[in-house]
Every structure is written in structure tokens, then in C-alpha cells.
Design a protein around this motif. Structure first.
Motif, PDB file in Angstrom:
ATOM      1  N   ALA A 193       0.810  -1.216   0.000  1.00  0.00           N
ATOM      2  CA  ALA A 193       0.000   0.000   0.000  1.00  0.00           C
ATOM      3  C   ALA A 193       0.845   1.270   0.000  1.00  0.00           C
ATOM      4  O   ALA A 193       0.291   2.378   0.002  1.00  0.00           O
ATOM      5  CB  ALA A 193      -0.930  -0.002   1.214  1.00  0.00           C
ATOM      6  N   GLY A 194       2.165   1.132   0.003  1.00  0.00           N
ATOM      7  CA  GLY A 194       3.040   2.298   0.001  1.00  0.00           C
ATOM      8  C   GLY A 194       3.122   3.002   1.334  1.00  0.00           C
ATOM      9  O   GLY A 194       3.494   4.189   1.403  1.00  0.00           O
ATOM     10  N   GLU A 195       2.816   2.278   2.425  1.00  0.00           N
ATOM     11  CA  GLU A 195       2.815   2.899   3.749  1.00  0.00           C
ATOM     12  C   GLU A 195       4.176   2.878   4.438  1.00  0.00           C
ATOM     13  O   GLU A 195       4.354   3.501   5.491  1.00  0.00           O
ATOM     14  CB  GLU A 195       1.789   2.185   4.645  1.00  0.00           C
ATOM     15  CG  GLU A 195       0.353   2.308   4.140  1.00  0.00           C
ATOM     16  CD  GLU A 195      -0.610   1.414   4.907  1.00  0.00           C
ATOM     17  OE1 GLU A 195      -0.156   0.753   5.875  1.00  0.00           O
ATOM     18  OE2 GLU A 195      -1.801   1.354   4.527  1.00  0.00           O
ATOM     19  N   ILE A 196       5.149   2.162   3.871  1.00  0.00           N
ATOM     20  CA  ILE A 196       6.486   2.087   4.463  1.00  0.00           C
ATOM     21  C   ILE A 196       7.361   3.157   3.812  1.00  0.00           C
ATOM     22  O   ILE A 196       7.566   3.139   2.591  1.00  0.00           O
ATOM     23  CB  ILE A 196       7.103   0.686   4.282  1.00  0.00           C
ATOM     24  CG1 ILE A 196       6.142  -0.381   4.819  1.00  0.00           C
ATOM     25  CG2 ILE A 196       8.447   0.607   4.973  1.00  0.00           C
ATOM     26  CD1 ILE A 196       5.763  -0.221   6.276  1.00  0.00           C
ATOM     27  N   ALA A 197       7.865   4.070   4.615  1.00  0.00           N
ATOM     28  CA  ALA A 197       8.599   5.224   4.097  1.00  0.00           C
ATOM     29  C   ALA A 197       9.846   4.796   3.337  1.00  0.00           C
ATOM     30  O   ALA A 197      10.495   3.793   3.672  1.00  0.00           O
ATOM     31  CB  ALA A 197       8.989   6.157   5.246  1.00  0.00           C
ATOM     32  N   ALA A 198      10.179   5.571   2.328  1.00  0.00           N
ATOM     33  CA  ALA A 198      11.369   5.283   1.525  1.00  0.00           C
ATOM     34  C   ALA A 198      12.640   5.362   2.355  1.00  0.00           C
ATOM     35  O   ALA A 198      13.645   4.721   2.032  1.00  0.00           O
ATOM     36  CB  ALA A 198      11.446   6.251   0.347  1.00  0.00           C
ATOM     37  N   ASP A 199      12.614   6.146   3.438  1.00  0.00           N
ATOM     38  CA  ASP A 199      13.799   6.279   4.284  1.00  0.00           C
ATOM     39  C   ASP A 199      13.663   5.495   5.585  1.00  0.00           C
ATOM     40  O   ASP A 199      14.341   5.795   6.567  1.00  0.00           O
ATOM     41  CB  ASP A 199      14.083   7.758   4.591  1.00  0.00           C
ATOM     42  CG  ASP A 199      12.943   8.446   5.353  1.00  0.00           C
ATOM     43  OD1 ASP A 199      11.893   7.795   5.567  1.00  0.00           O
ATOM     44  OD2 ASP A 199      13.102   9.624   5.724  1.00  0.00           O
ATOM     45  N   TRP A 200      12.788   4.476   5.589  1.00  0.00           N
ATOM     46  CA  TRP A 200      12.663   3.630   6.782  1.00  0.00           C
ATOM     47  C   TRP A 200      14.018   2.992   7.101  1.00  0.00           C
ATOM     48  O   TRP A 200      14.639   2.384   6.220  1.00  0.00           O
ATOM     49  CB  TRP A 200      11.618   2.543   6.525  1.00  0.00           C
ATOM     50  CG  TRP A 200      11.321   1.669   7.711  1.00  0.00           C
ATOM     51  CD1 TRP A 200      11.130   2.062   8.991  1.00  0.00           C
ATOM     52  CD2 TRP A 200      11.179   0.242   7.706  1.00  0.00           C
ATOM     53  NE1 TRP A 200      10.878   0.981   9.795  1.00  0.00           N
ATOM     54  CE2 TRP A 200      10.899  -0.144   9.028  1.00  0.00           C
ATOM     55  CE3 TRP A 200      11.240  -0.731   6.701  1.00  0.00           C
ATOM     56  CZ2 TRP A 200      10.696  -1.480   9.385  1.00  0.00           C
ATOM     57  CZ3 TRP A 200      11.032  -2.052   7.055  1.00  0.00           C
ATOM     58  CH2 TRP A 200      10.766  -2.424   8.383  1.00  0.00           C
ATOM     59  N   PRO A 201      14.516   3.116   8.346  1.00  0.00           N
ATOM     60  CA  PRO A 201      15.874   2.630   8.669  1.00  0.00           C
ATOM     61  C   PRO A 201      16.107   1.146   8.416  1.00  0.00           C
ATOM     62  O   PRO A 201      17.240   0.734   8.174  1.00  0.00           O
ATOM     63  CB  PRO A 201      16.007   2.960  10.170  1.00  0.00           C
ATOM     64  CG  PRO A 201      15.067   4.089  10.401  1.00  0.00           C
ATOM     65  CD  PRO A 201      13.917   3.851   9.482  1.00  0.00           C
ATOM     66  N   LEU A 202      15.047   0.337   8.462  1.00  0.00           N
ATOM     67  CA  LEU A 202      15.219  -1.111   8.257  1.00  0.00           C
ATOM     68  C   LEU A 202      14.862  -1.534   6.838  1.00  0.00           C
ATOM     69  O   LEU A 202      14.750  -2.733   6.563  1.00  0.00           O
ATOM     70  CB  LEU A 202      14.350  -1.894   9.249  1.00  0.00           C
ATOM     71  CG  LEU A 202      14.593  -1.642  10.744  1.00  0.00           C
ATOM     72  CD1 LEU A 202      13.723  -2.568  11.574  1.00  0.00           C
ATOM     73  CD2 LEU A 202      16.050  -1.812  11.101  1.00  0.00           C
ATOM     74  N   ARG A 203      14.725  -0.587   5.931  1.00  0.00           N
ATOM     75  CA  ARG A 203      14.222  -0.905   4.602  1.00  0.00           C
ATOM     76  C   ARG A 203      15.081  -1.935   3.865  1.00  0.00           C
ATOM     77  O   ARG A 203      14.559  -2.823   3.174  1.00  0.00           O
ATOM     78  CB  ARG A 203      14.119   0.381   3.767  1.00  0.00           C
ATOM     79  CG  ARG A 203      13.349   0.186   2.464  1.00  0.00           C
ATOM     80  CD  ARG A 203      13.193   1.479   1.687  1.00  0.00           C
ATOM     81  NE  ARG A 203      12.410   1.260   0.483  1.00  0.00           N
ATOM     82  CZ  ARG A 203      11.088   1.369   0.401  1.00  0.00           C
ATOM     83  NH1 ARG A 203      10.401   1.737   1.483  1.00  0.00           N
ATOM     84  NH2 ARG A 203      10.454   1.145  -0.732  1.00  0.00           N
ATOM     85  N   ILE A 204      16.403  -1.848   4.018  1.00  0.00           N
ATOM     86  CA  ILE A 204      17.272  -2.768   3.282  1.00  0.00           C
ATOM     87  C   ILE A 204      17.049  -4.217   3.693  1.00  0.00           C
ATOM     88  O   ILE A 204      17.328  -5.143   2.937  1.00  0.00           O
ATOM     89  CB  ILE A 204      18.751  -2.364   3.442  1.00  0.00           C
ATOM     90  CG1 ILE A 204      19.595  -3.069   2.371  1.00  0.00           C
ATOM     91  CG2 ILE A 204      19.260  -2.692   4.852  1.00  0.00           C
ATOM     92  CD1 ILE A 204      21.008  -2.563   2.280  1.00  0.00           C
ATOM     93  N   TRP A 205      16.496  -4.432   4.901  1.00  0.00           N
ATOM     94  CA  TRP A 205      16.228  -5.789   5.354  1.00  0.00           C
ATOM     95  C   TRP A 205      15.099  -6.438   4.564  1.00  0.00           C
ATOM     96  O   TRP A 205      14.990  -7.669   4.534  1.00  0.00           O
ATOM     97  CB  TRP A 205      15.870  -5.788   6.845  1.00  0.00           C
ATOM     98  CG  TRP A 205      17.042  -5.577   7.740  1.00  0.00           C
ATOM     99  CD1 TRP A 205      17.556  -4.388   8.172  1.00  0.00           C
ATOM    100  CD2 TRP A 205      17.870  -6.594   8.312  1.00  0.00           C
ATOM    101  NE1 TRP A 205      18.646  -4.598   8.978  1.00  0.00           N
ATOM    102  CE2 TRP A 205      18.854  -5.939   9.079  1.00  0.00           C
ATOM    103  CE3 TRP A 205      17.877  -7.990   8.257  1.00  0.00           C
ATOM    104  CZ2 TRP A 205      19.836  -6.632   9.786  1.00  0.00           C
ATOM    105  CZ3 TRP A 205      18.853  -8.681   8.963  1.00  0.00           C
ATOM    106  CH2 TRP A 205      19.816  -8.002   9.718  1.00  0.00           C
ATOM    107  N   VAL A 206      14.237  -5.635   3.948  1.00  0.00           N
ATOM    108  CA  VAL A 206      13.095  -6.210   3.229  1.00  0.00           C
ATOM    109  C   VAL A 206      13.082  -5.856   1.743  1.00  0.00           C
ATOM    110  O   VAL A 206      12.372  -6.496   0.965  1.00  0.00           O
ATOM    111  CB  VAL A 206      11.753  -5.786   3.876  1.00  0.00           C
ATOM    112  CG1 VAL A 206      11.688  -6.252   5.308  1.00  0.00           C
ATOM    113  CG2 VAL A 206      11.552  -4.278   3.811  1.00  0.00           C
ATOM    114  N   SER A 207      13.864  -4.850   1.349  1.00  0.00           N
ATOM    115  CA  SER A 207      13.815  -4.404  -0.045  1.00  0.00           C
ATOM    116  C   SER A 207      14.715  -5.211  -0.967  1.00  0.00           C
ATOM    117  O   SER A 207      14.513  -5.219  -2.184  1.00  0.00           O
ATOM    118  CB  SER A 207      14.194  -2.921  -0.142  1.00  0.00           C
ATOM    119  OG  SER A 207      15.536  -2.713   0.279  1.00  0.00           O
ATOM    120  N   VAL A 208      15.738  -5.876  -0.419  1.00  0.00           N
ATOM    121  CA  VAL A 208      16.641  -6.664  -1.254  1.00  0.00           C
ATOM    122  C   VAL A 208      15.872  -7.804  -1.914  1.00  0.00           C
ATOM    123  O   VAL A 208      14.886  -8.318  -1.370  1.00  0.00           O
ATOM    124  CB  VAL A 208      17.815  -7.243  -0.427  1.00  0.00           C
ATOM    125  CG1 VAL A 208      18.774  -6.151  -0.002  1.00  0.00           C
ATOM    126  CG2 VAL A 208      17.307  -8.015   0.786  1.00  0.00           C
TER     127      VAL A 208
END
Length: 396
Positions: free
Chosen positions: A66-81
């Protein structure tokens, strides 16, 4: 709603509070992101085996879709890879089988003589007031990763720098984004170098891996897989060695039993993995459909956080002495390397590194002691990394 302490000041106390709250507990991650923490061993193992649990946010995390997770979320790399860590079903089978083709038992076993020489060399460099985390527990796994990946000597400082940033959950969003960009640059350059100049290393093996069933990994999948192997293969082993040394130095009777041959170094490794899970929490998994746990239902599309440290001290699994470090414990089960289809491919290597490191250290320095009282050891500022900022010792 439990707000997790990003500083990780009391990981085991927090784990007990989660266990006391139910089979799955609503928690708040950095950035206000919500998930369900699963702190009991039996429930966690069952979920890790359950095909209704996914690791692919693109398919199954409602907030991400839904696009609710911010692009600069500190843990983003854990789920975006996009690698086997965040894949589901047949896609996960494809990625894991190709990576496993390069991560063979033979390649691991062939590292042993080199690893023993490296360990002896690091011990030669220790000084009477050494910080064993920085000078031993940290240096050993990072050199192993560099050797495995075929990283040239003049590029290893870059790799060491990004290693430190991944598990720092106190970073600002801007710092996290800069660190992720730096990491992608380093591994993109490494992969490009190995394509032009292949070597006898894991990077080359991953690039060239293919089978009758699956084509080779894409360029993006190669880079994301290298990032996974770095994050999974380094910090876990650093903390394992750090916590095992600390446990033995603060439990002299247990150490004496090992030195006398009554218990093995493998016993030390397994009990340390249970007692002080190197990665206390692992983000993230997602409910493919509603999951009824009896006392609570995890709704479809919600995120799930594996609480490894809490599960490792679960009295329902390990009895009333679950908080004690005990090498004579009959039950050695734990999930510190994961469980089921996502069980860590590098677990045999991590175990080999730790057993070699511990035996060599205590054989060389049987009079080793902490240089400060145990209560003065400071935990890492992270809820994803369970180790000490420093481990000062006297060599004896």
C-alpha cells in the motif's frame, strides 16, 4: 503495543516481557512500523515451517504493497533486497538452489587450514589489554568473508565499513540510506570485477551458477545475494564468538569442564547460540492468510518478527533453568540460524569459525580473564545485534 528498544539495552528482559504477553505480541519497530513478535520456541518453529508465512513483501506485506512504508525507513534494506532472504515459494527454491551450488561443503571444508593459520596470526597480535571483540571476534569473520568473496586487499576496508552500518538500528533515516547506497556500490563493483576476471571464489561461483531447471541469477540478484551473505555471515559469527568468550569467562566451572575434556567446544557454541542469540530479532515475515495461534490471530498481510533471543530462553522448551548457561543441558535445540526452508546456508561455516576460534584462544591463553567486571560490559546499541561494544580482557 510493545515499543521495541532500538538500543537493545536489555534484550533478555525484553524477551521475557514478550513471552509473558502471549504467543504473538504486537510490537512497534523503528519508524512506527508495526509487526507481531513471536517469542516462544514451539510457536516460532511451527511458523518458520508454515507455508502460510512468506518473506516476500512485494507479494504479502499489506503495508508495503500500500506504500505505507517510508522510503527512508531505517530497516528498509532488510526487506527491499531481492534474494533468497526475501523470496517465497518457487522463487525462493530457485534462488537458494543456485546459491547453494556455490556454497558447498567442500568449499567450507577447504577453508579450515587457512582459517586455523588466520586464527593463530590474530592471536599473535593480541596485546595484554586487548579488546577481544575488535581485535579477534570481529576481525576473524570479516577476513573469512573477504577471502570467500575474493575481495582484494585494497578494497577490504570498504567492506568492513559497511558491515558496521547494517546492524546499527540507531541510525537516522539519512544515515541508513547513505549506508545502503554505499553497500550497493561496493558489491556492484565487486560483481563487475568478477565477471571480467573470474576467480576461485564464492562471488564467481554465484555469478556462474545455473542448472537445468534454472537460469543464472540476474545482475541485481547477484548483488543482493552478496549483501545477504555479508549480513548473515559476519555479524552473527562476531556475536557468537564474543558471547561465547564472555560466557566462559563468567562461568569458570563450565570453562574448566571444557578444558578438562568433559565438554566440547561444539557444546559451547550450541549453548551460546541458545543462551545469547547473536541476532535477537530477524525482520520480517508476512502472513499469507489469517494465522490462528489459539490465543491470537495474525491477520493476513501483517508483518511477523522472529524473536530468536526470547525463544532461546523459553522455559516451556528449556525448563526453569532456561536463563542459565549450562553446557550439560540435554536439549540443544534453538533457532538462532533460522529453521525450515530459510535455515542459514552458512551455519556450518559459522560453527567451524567459532569452534576453531574458541579452542585456539583458550589453548593459547588458559589464564584469560575479563579486564572489567561483567556488569560493566556494554551491549551493542542495536536490537538486531546481540554483542558487546568492547570485550576488554587480560591475557593471563
Amino acid at each position: 503495543m510493545h515499543v521495541l528498544d532500538v538500543d537493545g539495552a536489555d534484550i533478555q528482559g525484553e524477551g521475557k516481557r514478550l513471552r509473558d504477553s502471549g504467543s504473538a505480541v504486537p510490537v512497534e519497530l523503528p519508524g512506527g512500523v508495526r509487526a507481531w513478535a513471536v517469542p516462544h520456541l514451539a510457536t516460532l518453529k511451527a511458523l518458520l515451517l508454515d507455508p502460510r508465512i512468506s518473506k516476500d513483501p512485494e507479494l504479502h506485506w499489506a503495508a508495503w504493497r500500500a506504500g505505507e512504508i517510508a522510503a527512508d525507513w531505517p530497516l528498509r534494506i532488510w526487506v527491499s533486497v531481492r534474494n533468497m532472504f526475501t523470496a517465497y515459494g518457487r522463487d525462493h527454491q530457485r534462488l537458494r538452489s543456485l546459491v547453494a551450488a556455490g556454497f558447498t561443503a567442500r568449499r567450507t571444508a577447504e577453508l579450515r587450514p587457512w582459517l586455523e593459520r588466520l586464527t593463530d596470526g590474530l592471536l599473535d597480535e593480541l596485546t595484554p589489554g586487548s579488546d577481544l571483540r575488535a581485535e579477534y571476534a570481529y576481525r576473524l569473520p570479516v577476513e573469512v568473508i573477504c577471502q570467500l568473496f575474493g575481495v582484494a586487499e585494497d578494497r577490504r576496508d570498504d567492506l568492513r565499513r559497511v558491515v558496521d552500518s547494517v546492524f546499527d538500528t540507531t541510525r537516522s533515516p539519512a544515515e541508513a540510506a547513505a549506508s545502503a547506497e554505499d553497500m550497493y556500490r561496493i558489491f556492484t563493483e565487486l560483481a563487475a570485477d568478477k565477471r571480467s576476471r573470474p576467480g576461485d571464489d564464492l562471488t564467481t561461483a554465484i555469478i556462474q551458477a545455473s542448472s537445468d531447471r534454472y537460469p543464472a541469477l540476474t545482475d541485481a540478484e547477484v548483488v543482493d545475494t552478496l549483501i545477504l551473505l555479508l549480513t548473515a555471515g559476519h555479524e552473527t559469527t562476531v556475536n557468537l564468538i564474543d558471547q561465547a568468550i564472555t560466557a566462559l569467562l563468567t562461568h569458570p566451572a563450565q570453562l574448566a569442564a571444557v578444558l578438562a575434556g568433559g565438554r566440547s567446544w561444539a557444546d559451547v557454541v550450541e549453548e551460546t547460540l541458545r543462551w545469547q542469540a547473536p541476532v535477537p530479532y530477524l525482520p520480517l515475515r508476512y502472513a499469507v492468510e489469517d494465522i490462528d495461534l489459539g490465543d491470537v490471530v495474525i491477520p493476513r498481510g501483517d508483518a511477523i518478527l522472529a524473536a530468536y533471543a526470547a525463544a532461546g530462553r523459553d522455559p516451556a522448551a528449556f525448563g526453569p533453568t532456561a536463563d542459565e548457561f549450562d553446557l550439560a543441558r540435554d536439549i540443544k535445540q534453538h533457532v538462532s540460524f533460522g529453521h525450515g526452508v530459510h535455515h542459514c546456508l552458512g551455519a556450518p561455516l559459522a560453527r567451524m569459525e567459532a569452534t576453531i576460534a574458541l579452542e585456539a584462544l583458550f589453548t593459547r591463553f588458559p589464564g584469560l580473564t575479563l579486564a572489567v567486571p561483567q556488569e560493566e560490559l556494554r551491549p551493542m546499541r542495536s536490537f538486531l545485534s546481540n554483542g558487546h561494544r568492547e570485550l576488554p580482557v587480560l591475557l593471563g
